[in-house]
Scaffold this motif. Sequence first.
Motif, PDB file in Angstrom:
ATOM      1  N   UNK A  50       0.783  -1.219   0.000  1.00 28.24           N
ATOM      2  CA  UNK A  50       0.000   0.000   0.000  1.00 28.24           C
ATOM      3  C   UNK A  50       0.826   1.286   0.000  1.00 28.24           C
ATOM      4  N   UNK A  51       2.185   1.188   0.037  1.00 31.41           N
ATOM      5  CA  UNK A  51       2.949   2.428   0.236  1.00 31.41           C
ATOM      6  C   UNK A  51       2.826   3.367  -0.960  1.00 31.41           C
ATOM      7  N   UNK A  52       2.345   4.568  -0.672  1.00 27.55           N
ATOM      8  CA  UNK A  52       2.232   5.594  -1.699  1.00 27.55           C
ATOM      9  C   UNK A  52       3.592   6.260  -1.876  1.00 27.55           C
ATOM     10  N   UNK A  53       3.883   6.709  -3.062  1.00 30.27           N
ATOM     11  CA  UNK A  53       5.117   7.457  -3.278  1.00 30.27           C
ATOM     12  C   UNK A  53       4.806   8.719  -4.038  1.00 30.27           C
ATOM     13  N   UNK A  54       5.857   9.546  -4.171  1.00 32.23           N
ATOM     14  CA  UNK A  54       5.623  10.839  -4.821  1.00 32.23           C
ATOM     15  C   UNK A  54       5.282  10.685  -6.305  1.00 32.23           C
ATOM     16  N   UNK A  55       5.629   9.510  -6.893  1.00 34.44           N
ATOM     17  CA  UNK A  55       5.320   9.304  -8.309  1.00 34.44           C
ATOM     18  C   UNK A  55       3.822   9.145  -8.546  1.00 34.44           C
ATOM     19  N   UNK A  56       3.080   8.881  -7.451  1.00 33.44           N
ATOM     20  CA  UNK A  56       1.644   8.761  -7.618  1.00 33.44           C
ATOM     21  C   UNK A  56       1.177   7.328  -7.662  1.00 33.44           C
ATOM     22  N   UNK A  57       1.953   6.450  -8.318  1.00 35.88           N
ATOM     23  CA  UNK A  57       1.560   5.052  -8.403  1.00 35.88           C
ATOM     24  C   UNK A  57       1.886   4.322  -7.118  1.00 35.88           C
ATOM     25  N   UNK A  58       1.519   3.055  -7.049  1.00 36.32           N
ATOM     26  CA  UNK A  58       1.832   2.269  -5.876  1.00 36.32           C
ATOM     27  C   UNK A  58       2.885   1.245  -6.225  1.00 36.32           C
ATOM     28  N   UNK A  59       3.674   0.869  -5.223  1.00 38.48           N
ATOM     29  CA  UNK A  59       4.594  -0.237  -5.418  1.00 38.48           C
ATOM     30  C   UNK A  59       3.772  -1.513  -5.360  1.00 38.48           C
ATOM     31  N   UNK A  60       3.838  -2.292  -6.423  1.00 34.93           N
ATOM     32  CA  UNK A  60       2.980  -3.464  -6.488  1.00 34.93           C
ATOM     33  C   UNK A  60       3.812  -4.726  -6.483  1.00 34.93           C
ATOM     34  N   UNK A  61       3.175  -5.792  -5.998  1.00 31.99           N
ATOM     35  CA  UNK A  61       3.834  -7.101  -6.049  1.00 31.99           C
ATOM     36  C   UNK A  61       3.319  -7.868  -7.247  1.00 31.99           C
ATOM     37  N   UNK A  62       4.069  -8.865  -7.605  1.00 28.96           N
ATOM     38  CA  UNK A  62       3.639  -9.750  -8.686  1.00 28.96           C
ATOM     39  C   UNK A  62       2.617 -10.727  -8.147  1.00 28.96           C
ATOM     40  N   UNK A  63       2.095 -11.563  -9.006  1.00 37.31           N
ATOM     41  CA  UNK A  63       1.080 -12.508  -8.589  1.00 37.31           C
ATOM     42  C   UNK A  63       1.681 -13.546  -7.643  1.00 37.31           C
ATOM     43  N   UNK A  64       0.939 -13.899  -6.556  1.00 34.84           N
ATOM     44  CA  UNK A  64       1.508 -14.820  -5.551  1.00 34.84           C
ATOM     45  C   UNK A  64       1.856 -16.206  -6.090  1.00 34.84           C
ATOM     46  N   UNK A  65       1.336 -16.560  -7.237  1.00 39.09           N
ATOM     47  CA  UNK A  65       1.646 -17.890  -7.749  1.00 39.09           C
ATOM     48  C   UNK A  65       3.008 -17.876  -8.450  1.00 39.09           C
ATOM     49  N   UNK A  66       3.580 -16.678  -8.657  1.00 41.22           N
ATOM     50  CA  UNK A  66       4.844 -16.539  -9.383  1.00 41.22           C
ATOM     51  C   UNK A  66       5.954 -17.460  -8.889  1.00 41.22           C
ATOM     52  N   UNK A  67       6.193 -17.514  -7.548  1.00 39.57           N
ATOM     53  CA  UNK A  67       7.322 -18.352  -7.117  1.00 39.57           C
ATOM     54  C   UNK A  67       7.208 -19.782  -7.601  1.00 39.57           C
ATOM     55  N   UNK A  68       5.991 -20.319  -7.610  1.00 39.54           N
ATOM     56  CA  UNK A  68       5.827 -21.697  -8.073  1.00 39.54           C
ATOM     57  C   UNK A  68       6.155 -21.798  -9.554  1.00 39.54           C
ATOM     58  N   UNK A  69       5.677 -20.825 -10.332  1.00 45.89           N
ATOM     59  CA  UNK A  69       5.923 -20.870 -11.769  1.00 45.89           C
ATOM     60  C   UNK A  69       7.397 -20.680 -12.073  1.00 45.89           C
ATOM     61  N   UNK A  70       8.039 -19.774 -11.306  1.00 40.42           N
ATOM     62  CA  UNK A  70       9.443 -19.509 -11.599  1.00 40.42           C
ATOM     63  C   UNK A  70      10.307 -20.675 -11.172  1.00 40.42           C
TER      64      UNK A  70
END
Lengths: 478, 202
Positions: free
Chosen positions: A19-39
Amino acid sequence: MTGADPAAAAGAAPGEAAPDETREGGRLRRLHPISPLLRGGVLAVAGLLALGRQLLTGDRDDVFGWRIELVAVGAVVVVAYFALSWWSTRYQLGEHTLRTETGVLLRRSRRIRLDRVQAVEVQQPLLARLTGMAAVHVETAGGGAEAELAYLTLSQAHALRSELMARAAAAAAPVADEPAAVQPGVPAAPVEPDQVVHRVPSDRLLVSQLVRTGPVLALGSGVVAAAASVWLGQPLGLALLVPVLLGAAGTVWSGFSAHQGFVLTRGARGLVVRAGLLDVRTQSVPPDRVQGVVVVEPLVWRWLGWCEVQVTVAGVQGRSDDGVRLTHTLVPVAPRQLGARVAAAALAGRDPDGVVLTRAPRRSRWLAPVTAGQLAAGRTDALVVTRRGWLTRRTDVVPRHKVQSCALRQGPLQRRLRLATLDVHLPAGPVGAEARYQPAGPLWAAALGLAAVRPPAADGVMHGTGRGGSDPGTPAVP
Amino acid sequence: MGCGGDQVRSPGPIGNDWTADASLGTTRRTLARVEAAAGSADPFAVPGQAWSRVSARLALLRRSVTLGLAGLLVVGAVALAVLFPDRRLSAVAFAVAVVLVAGWVMFLVGRQVAAWGWVERVDDLVVTRGVLWRRLDVVPYARMQLVDVTSGPLERAFGVATVRMHTAAPGTQAHLPGLPPEQARLLRDRWTERGESLAAGL
């Protein structure tokens, strides 16, 4: 593990975690939680399956000869590593930059300027395809700083791609002709319905790959060798042919699998290519990044009226064998007319078929007895076009304001025949324009004036800005 | 649209677009004269410009290297002739061959070095080289990615350096060997400056 439910995330806008907001306006987002399994990939899946079966049956306390405790610890460590890697990977799409944070032990924070983005590609390897996931590749000029966001859901990936392309176009051209379409901070402008330019049916694709020059030559030599060995009663020749035929089959297969389900669409930001049997890729080809186009016509294709169109795009370097073919292929097979239209669209409306080609003079037969009949070249204010090759004829088209440099070459024989060859230099890619064996004097004059810094004034567009609004139907050359 | 592929084969008149420049006439005689001029002493000359030439020190360097190598080979052949008298004839023949080849290279080096030349035009750099296989590179400053000056130990010993202009295309071959180092640096700075002021990148 995090316990996040993949199904819950599937419908949401790109990412929903951090949820951390930054001055750029966008949010820092995570990838999909299933990613580690796929990777972790097939290996992890296989390991988990083996472990699970072992736990269920429980008749022995080792897996592949390893103590089961060791295997369990190893599996936990692997899963924990990928989970940590997922946890520490975040991205943020700002107005001017794409920011990525990666690395478990060695943290890496990277900002990619959106006006430097050359191509955005949506990739679906097999496992990801089975689970409806996709990876987004961001490529920049020179292939230097890139980002790989693996994985998002397919819809998220496509939304992110169009958003990235929109913002990149806006960043590269502050006075774009449609500023309303790009509102910074407003997530995912709705993707306008793209117009389908060309679709390649699987049977047509397979036939076309079979009658390319390589396989045809291999088959032809196979028939000749078979006839010869029957005639002479010597089966040895056939054994030598096996690797040749296998190689040809491999070429046909890779060509087929790379372009299966090929769809070419045209949106506001240029042409978009989508294809692949095992590994579906989507890639944008913005016209202002196109350095040159080549229309390839193998011998048999010329009888059938087919052609292939390949393109050199700044900053796009294929990574695998398949990748090289796809990232450079604009049309794997199409009727000649359609190929010419696509080529013109990729060249921002400058129609290569409007360029009058001059054939190499008759005396060039001394230097190229077979191909001399195909050699031709021509130029207009906007384009330079060269044609060569008989078994596989290629027509290379380069906008003159994309020419990096050119070289006039003349060997002793060419000098005696008053001929010369002009090479047109472009960034690495499939396009290699070469005006071979043309009269030396005019070619020399052409060489000294070939490279233009800006497109011809008729275009009315400064170099380096987006050219999304130009109509591919009107040739820029009178 | 769509018929350009056939235009080449059509029996009608074929426009010769290479000769579109006003200076080049369209009649066969004028064309023949232009081509005859192109086949003359310097077919690649840039109109109204004289080639700047690389330093004769480059010829000195290459000749010295040739002499050094040939000398080593001849000394080796002589040593063999002395050690194995029964092979004397072949050793002498080898030495003679080395001397002949070295002599030919010595002659060629002079012409090759004399053939290197460049002209700085308003918007581009023109580099020519080669005696039998001639080449003319035309590189707009606007395409410059970087310019570097290199000088290996041998080059330094002879007081020459190589300046090279890079573009985004791997095919570009715009380099000048055998320049005095201060001139190479001067060219580098000048080209860099022009490249930056005209920069068009990709």
